[in-house]
Scaffold this active site. Structure first.
Site, PDB file in Angstrom:
ATOM      1  N   ASP A 102       0.902  -1.294   0.203  1.00 42.06           N
ATOM      2  CA  ASP A 102      -0.299  -0.489   0.511  1.00 42.06           C
ATOM      3  C   ASP A 102       0.823   1.521   0.130  1.00 42.06           C
ATOM      4  OD1 ASP A 102       0.960  -0.123   3.142  1.00 42.06           O
ATOM      5  OD2 ASP A 102      -0.879  -1.425   3.942  1.00 42.06           O
ATOM      6  N   HIS A 117       6.758  -8.047  -1.773  1.00 40.97           N
ATOM      7  CA  HIS A 117       5.548  -8.760  -2.223  1.00 40.97           C
ATOM      8  C   HIS A 117       4.688  -7.532  -3.127  1.00 40.97           C
ATOM      9  CE1 HIS A 117       3.618 -11.506   0.643  1.00 40.97           C
ATOM     10  NE2 HIS A 117       4.812 -12.304   0.372  1.00 40.97           N
ATOM     11  N   CYS A 125       6.119  -4.757 -17.079  1.00 42.25           N
ATOM     12  CA  CYS A 125       5.210  -4.920 -18.220  1.00 42.25           C
ATOM     13  C   CYS A 125       5.036  -6.722 -18.040  1.00 42.25           C
ATOM     14  CB  CYS A 125       6.215  -5.505 -19.393  1.00 42.25           C
ATOM     15  SG  CYS A 125       5.979  -6.192 -20.600  1.00 42.25           S
ATOM     16  N   CYS A 147       3.387  -2.310 -23.239  1.00 48.98           N
ATOM     17  CA  CYS A 147       4.595  -1.701 -22.637  1.00 48.98           C
ATOM     18  C   CYS A 147       5.345  -1.644 -23.811  1.00 48.98           C
ATOM     19  CB  CYS A 147       5.007  -3.000 -22.180  1.00 48.98           C
ATOM     20  SG  CYS A 147       6.940  -3.076 -22.417  1.00 48.98           S
ATOM     21  N   GLY A 194       1.579  -6.816  12.602  1.00 52.26           N
ATOM     22  CA  GLY A 194       0.014  -7.414  12.302  1.00 52.26           C
ATOM     23  C   GLY A 194       0.504  -8.102  10.455  1.00 52.26           C
ATOM     24  N   ASN A 220       1.092  -8.111  17.921  1.00 50.64           N
ATOM     25  CA  ASN A 220      -0.452  -8.004  17.050  1.00 50.64           C
ATOM     26  C   ASN A 220      -1.350  -8.433  17.519  1.00 50.64           C
ATOM     27  OD1 ASN A 220      -0.591  -9.454  14.194  1.00 50.64           O
ATOM     28  ND2 ASN A 220      -2.285 -11.071  14.218  1.00 50.64           N
TER      29      ASN A 220
HETATM   30  P1  OAD Z   1      -3.224 -11.016   6.536  1.00 53.68           P
HETATM   31  O1  OAD Z   1      -4.663 -10.106   6.786  1.00 53.68           O
HETATM   32  O2  OAD Z   1      -3.910 -12.328   6.933  1.00 53.68           O
HETATM   33  O3  OAD Z   1      -2.871 -10.753   8.750  1.00 53.68           O
HETATM   34  C1  OAD Z   1      -3.328  -9.278   9.391  1.00 53.68           C
HETATM   35  C2  OAD Z   1      -3.262  -9.319  11.051  1.00 53.68           C
HETATM   36  O4  OAD Z   1      -3.458  -8.394  11.389  1.00 53.68           O
HETATM   37  C3  OAD Z   1      -3.801 -10.723  11.313  1.00 53.68           C
HETATM   38  O5  OAD Z   1      -3.483 -11.381  12.244  1.00 53.68           O
HETATM   39  C4  OAD Z   1      -4.993  -9.636  12.420  1.00 53.68           C
HETATM   40  O6  OAD Z   1      -5.035 -10.096  13.711  1.00 53.68           O
HETATM   41  C5  OAD Z   1      -3.261  -8.456  12.672  1.00 53.68           C
HETATM   42  N1  OAD Z   1      -4.671  -7.489  12.789  1.00 53.68           N
HETATM   43  C6  OAD Z   1      -5.310  -6.939  12.611  1.00 53.68           C
HETATM   44  N2  OAD Z   1      -5.988  -5.017  12.731  1.00 53.68           N
HETATM   45  C7  OAD Z   1      -4.260  -5.097  14.262  1.00 53.68           C
HETATM   46  C8  OAD Z   1      -3.868  -3.822  13.933  1.00 53.68           C
HETATM   47  N3  OAD Z   1      -4.400  -2.627  14.454  1.00 53.68           N
HETATM   48  N4  OAD Z   1      -2.937  -4.080  14.550  1.00 53.68           N
HETATM   49  C9  OAD Z   1      -1.861  -5.342  15.006  1.00 53.68           C
HETATM   50  N5  OAD Z   1      -2.430  -6.785  14.482  1.00 53.68           N
HETATM   51  C10 OAD Z   1      -4.019  -6.646  13.484  1.00 53.68           C
HETATM   52  O7  OAD Z   1      -1.889 -10.247   6.286  1.00 53.68           O
HETATM   53  P2  OAD Z   1      -0.826 -10.817   6.477  1.00 53.68           P
HETATM   54  O8  OAD Z   1      -0.177 -11.541   6.739  1.00 53.68           O
HETATM   55  O9  OAD Z   1      -0.118  -9.109   5.493  1.00 53.68           O
HETATM   56  O10 OAD Z   1       0.176 -11.447  -0.218  1.00 53.68           O
HETATM   57  O11 OAD Z   1      -1.034 -11.242   4.763  1.00 53.68           O
HETATM   58  C11 OAD Z   1      -0.085 -11.739   4.418  1.00 53.68           C
HETATM   59  C12 OAD Z   1       0.467 -12.434   2.841  1.00 53.68           C
HETATM   60  O12 OAD Z   1      -1.531 -12.458   2.612  1.00 53.68           O
HETATM   61  C13 OAD Z   1      -0.197 -10.839   2.674  1.00 53.68           C
HETATM   62  O13 OAD Z   1       0.644  -9.665   1.662  1.00 53.68           O
HETATM   63  C14 OAD Z   1      -0.855 -10.934   0.112  1.00 53.68           C
HETATM   64  C15 OAD Z   1      -2.085 -12.150   1.365  1.00 53.68           C
HETATM   65  O14 OAD Z   1      -1.934 -13.392   0.651  1.00 53.68           O
HETATM   66  C16 OAD Z   1       0.134 -11.254  -1.531  1.00 53.68           C
HETATM   67  O15 OAD Z   1      -0.821 -10.615  -2.099  1.00 53.68           O
HETATM   68  C17 OAD Z   1       0.823 -11.985  -2.160  1.00 53.68           C
END
Ligand code: OAD
Length: 249
Positions: A102, A117, A125, A147, A194, A220
């Site tokens: 983001d 990621h 491209c 492209c 997070g 978390n």
């Molecule tokens: P997730 O959506 O899987 O997990 C987010 C985590 O953050 C969860 O364990 C929530 O409990 C926690 N959470 C939510 N709000 C929070 C806050 N305010 N403070 C602290 N923790 C909080 O997201 P990711 O682990 O980032 O990959 O997911 C990993 C990857 O899965 C992403 O990058 C994406 C997805 O597939 C790709 O797009 C390649």
């Protein structure tokens, strides 16, 4: 074992941080697995895989264009700012690996940043290896971007978001940079925030850090899948916990 209330940073300590979607939740960007998350209205296969892009590139561009629009309305939160402040303090003894696309860490001022990621605001491209370019445009409708480098060779190739999709490899240079950072540390602290600990290889970074003798922390909102791998777990929203934890570190 250091005092569990503090990261106990000294002049010998390097800090590797891994962030996930939870760190941006308080900025208003929905996490992946929460209700209302990104995948709810589309299947991963449709919008986040090379096959989905080949089948319906207009749908994929609409999905990422909407995410660009949304991200541009959001601001970095105190968690992002606390990490930027820690980087200012530690300089080259700091590295931030993020799974987030983001751009909020960069907008908060983080510079020693590895976006494993990809980034929502980079376009590349789908065919050639031309360097990804900054792109804040939204691409809707039939006139999808193509492209220019391929066009010079008479080939029509679609541009695509510079995001690591399912079934794709992470950039090995990113993983090497993280490995080199860990290897160079005299004393290493690893801090994940997070992230659900469900997606690899990011979920395994805690083990790689521990293999180098790191002290490991998880911040978390709830237990992650790999909580047991950490020495310390601080449960709570990262926008509150990170500023407090890092201020006293
Ligand atoms: P997730 O959506 O899987 O997990 C987010 C985590 O953050 C969860 O364990 C929530 O409990 C926690 N959470 C939510 N709000 C929070 C806050 N305010 N403070 C602290 N923790 C909080 O997201 P990711 O682990 O980032 O990959 O997911 C990993 C990857 O899965 C992403 O990058 C994406 C997805 O597939 C790709 O797009 C390649």
């Amino acid at each position: 074992m250091p005092n569990p209330e503090t990261l106990a940073l000294d002049d010998d300590t390097s800090v590797l941080v891994l962030t996930g979607a939870g760190v941006s939740a308080e900025s208003g960007i929905p996490t992946f697995r929460a209700a209302g998350g990104f995948w709810e209205s589309h299947s991963i296969e449709q919008v986040a895989s090379p096959g989905g892009f080949a089948r319906d590139p207009a749908l994929v561009w609409r999905f990422y264009s909407e995410r660009r629009q949304k991200a541009l309305t959001c601001l970095p939160n105190p968690g992002h700012h606390a990490l930027r402040a820690l980087e200012e303090r530690l300089g080259d003894r700091f590295l931030l690996a993020t799974q987030n696309v983001d751009d909020l860490h960069r907008r908060a001022g983080s510079q020693r940043l590895v976006e494993i990621h990809g980034n929502l605001f980079l376009t590349r491209c789908s065919h050639c290896a031309a360097t990804p370019v900054r792109d804040e445009e939204e691409h809707f409708g039939p006139d999808l971007p193509r492209c220019p480098a391929c066009a010079r060779g008479g080939r029509e190739s679609l541009l695509r978001p510079h995001i690591v999709w399912f079934g794709e490899m992470l950039d090995p240079r990113h993983l090497e940079r993280i490995d080199r950072f860990m290897d160079a540390a005299r004393r290493l602290v690893f801090l994940a925030a997070g992230t659900s600990g469900a997606v690899w290889p990011a979920a395994g970074m805690v083990n790689a850090a521990r293999a180098r003798g790191a002290t490991t922390w998880l911040v978390n909102a709830e237990a992650a899948e790999n909580t047991a791998a950490f020495h310390h777990f601080v449960e709570g929203p990262s926008g509150l916990v990170l500023p407090a934890l890092l201020k006293t570190a």
